[in-house]
Scaffold this active site. Sequence first.
Site, short mmCIF file in Angstrom:
data_model
loop_
_atom_site.label_atom_id
_atom_site.label_comp_id
_atom_site.label_asym_id
_atom_site.label_seq_id
_atom_site.Cartn_x
_atom_site.Cartn_y
_atom_site.Cartn_z
N ASP A 198 0.83 -1.08 -0.11
CA ASP A 198 0.07 0.01 0.00
C ASP A 198 0.93 1.30 0.03
OD1 ASP A 198 -2.46 1.19 -0.02
OD2 ASP A 198 -2.44 1.32 2.10
N HIS A 247 1.87 3.39 -8.88
CA HIS A 247 1.90 1.99 -9.21
C HIS A 247 2.82 1.34 -10.27
CE1 HIS A 247 -2.15 2.37 -7.23
NE2 HIS A 247 -2.63 2.89 -8.39
N LEU A 263 11.04 -19.98 -5.15
CA LEU A 263 10.27 -19.21 -4.41
C LEU A 263 8.91 -19.44 -5.17
CD1 LEU A 263 9.36 -16.84 -2.49
CD2 LEU A 263 9.96 -15.14 -4.42
C1 IPE Z 1 -5.44 -2.77 -0.03
O1 IPE Z 1 -5.11 -1.31 -0.10
C2 IPE Z 1 -5.38 -3.26 -1.25
C3 IPE Z 1 -4.09 -3.55 -1.89
C4 IPE Z 1 -2.91 -3.44 -1.56
C5 IPE Z 1 -4.12 -4.51 -3.15
P1 IPE Z 1 -6.24 -0.10 -0.41
O2 IPE Z 1 -5.70 1.08 -0.53
O3 IPE Z 1 -7.44 -0.59 -1.45
O4 IPE Z 1 -6.82 -0.12 1.19
P2 IPE Z 1 -7.75 0.69 2.08
O5 IPE Z 1 -8.90 1.03 0.84
O6 IPE Z 1 -7.17 1.97 2.35
O7 IPE Z 1 -8.26 -0.03 2.98
C1 IPE Z 2 -1.70 0.16 -3.41
O1 IPE Z 2 -1.45 1.54 -3.22
C2 IPE Z 2 -2.00 -0.40 -4.55
C3 IPE Z 2 -3.31 -0.68 -4.94
C4 IPE Z 2 -4.42 -0.86 -4.02
C5 IPE Z 2 -3.57 -1.14 -6.31
P1 IPE Z 2 -2.80 2.79 -3.20
O2 IPE Z 2 -2.89 2.90 -4.53
O3 IPE Z 2 -3.66 2.01 -2.16
O4 IPE Z 2 -1.78 4.02 -2.66
P2 IPE Z 2 -2.59 4.93 -1.55
O5 IPE Z 2 -2.86 4.02 -0.42
O6 IPE Z 2 -3.58 5.60 -2.31
O7 IPE Z 2 -1.39 5.67 -1.33
MG MG Z 3 -4.15 2.16 -0.49
#
Ligand code: IPE
Ligand code: IPE
Ligand code: MG
Length: 241
Positions: free
Chosen positions: A11, A28, A122
């Site tokens: 995240d 991303h 792995l």
């Molecule tokens: C969790 O992250 C999902 C992934 C890392 C793929 P999110 O950014 O979607 O989670 P929330 O919405 O903050 O809980």
């Molecule tokens: C995690 O990073 C990747 C996915 C959920 C696909 P985020 O896109 O949730 O990044 P933040 O949390 O908004 O910084």
């Molecule tokens: Mg996120």
Amino acid sequence: MSLKHIAIIMDGNGRWATQRKRPRTFGHQAGVKAVRAVIESCVELNIPHLTLFAFSSENWSRPEKEVKRLMDLFMRSLNKETPELLKQGVKQNFIGDLSRFSDKLQNKMTEVASLQPIQTKLNLTIAVNYGGRWDMLQAARQLARDVKSNLVDEASIDEKRLNDYFSLANKPQVDLLIRTGGEHRISNFLLWQIAYAEIFFDDTLWPDFDGQNLTQIVTEFNRRERRFGQTSQQIKEQKDA
Ligand code: IPE
Ligand code: IPE
Ligand code: MG
């Protein structure tokens, strides 16, 4: 202490990009580099199983454009990274409700999952359109089907049997769960499978996470005492025996 299975909620990509005044998708893209680094570290550290949360069941509700870019990036990364991963001994698998993806992406995942490295170092599982509640639901449905068709006797259902119906059934339970990006929640990632995992929340935004971060967490994990309900004294006695 044996560490067989790490799971990571990757995240913080969006915030990483926003800090740089760039679109979220730039984050991303930068996150792919961190995936590569973490895979290499797991191979170096002899950790046999790694499960990465790449796209949740709930992530479909993001802006259409971001979802589309994520799908494109996923496809591109599978194409680009797979030959190198095979050389490194990485076997790839996918969990989640894959039926929601385009035929092209579904075929690509089937193809990639069928490729075997000469020597597997792995087992990498990528969770896409995955949700812990979805996993429970699909397990319940499949088990109900098997009971109905007399393949399984209701009285024989125990935890081990039920586990067979969950994603990751053939993998060891998760020992270590890491969430980067500073949030302290599970966000519907693995639920059943993390029952006794050690959990680490790391403030590093995913694109900045690297092998050194992982090694530090693994060192800290090795210092923790996993008691599984027993007392500290019992654990020490077992170690000395
Ligand atoms: C969790 O992250 C999902 C992934 C890392 C793929 P999110 O950014 O979607 O989670 P929330 O919405 O903050 O809980
Ligand atoms: C995690 O990073 C990747 C996915 C959920 C696909 P985020 O896109 O949730 O990044 P933040 O949390 O908004 O910084
Ligand atoms: Mg996120």
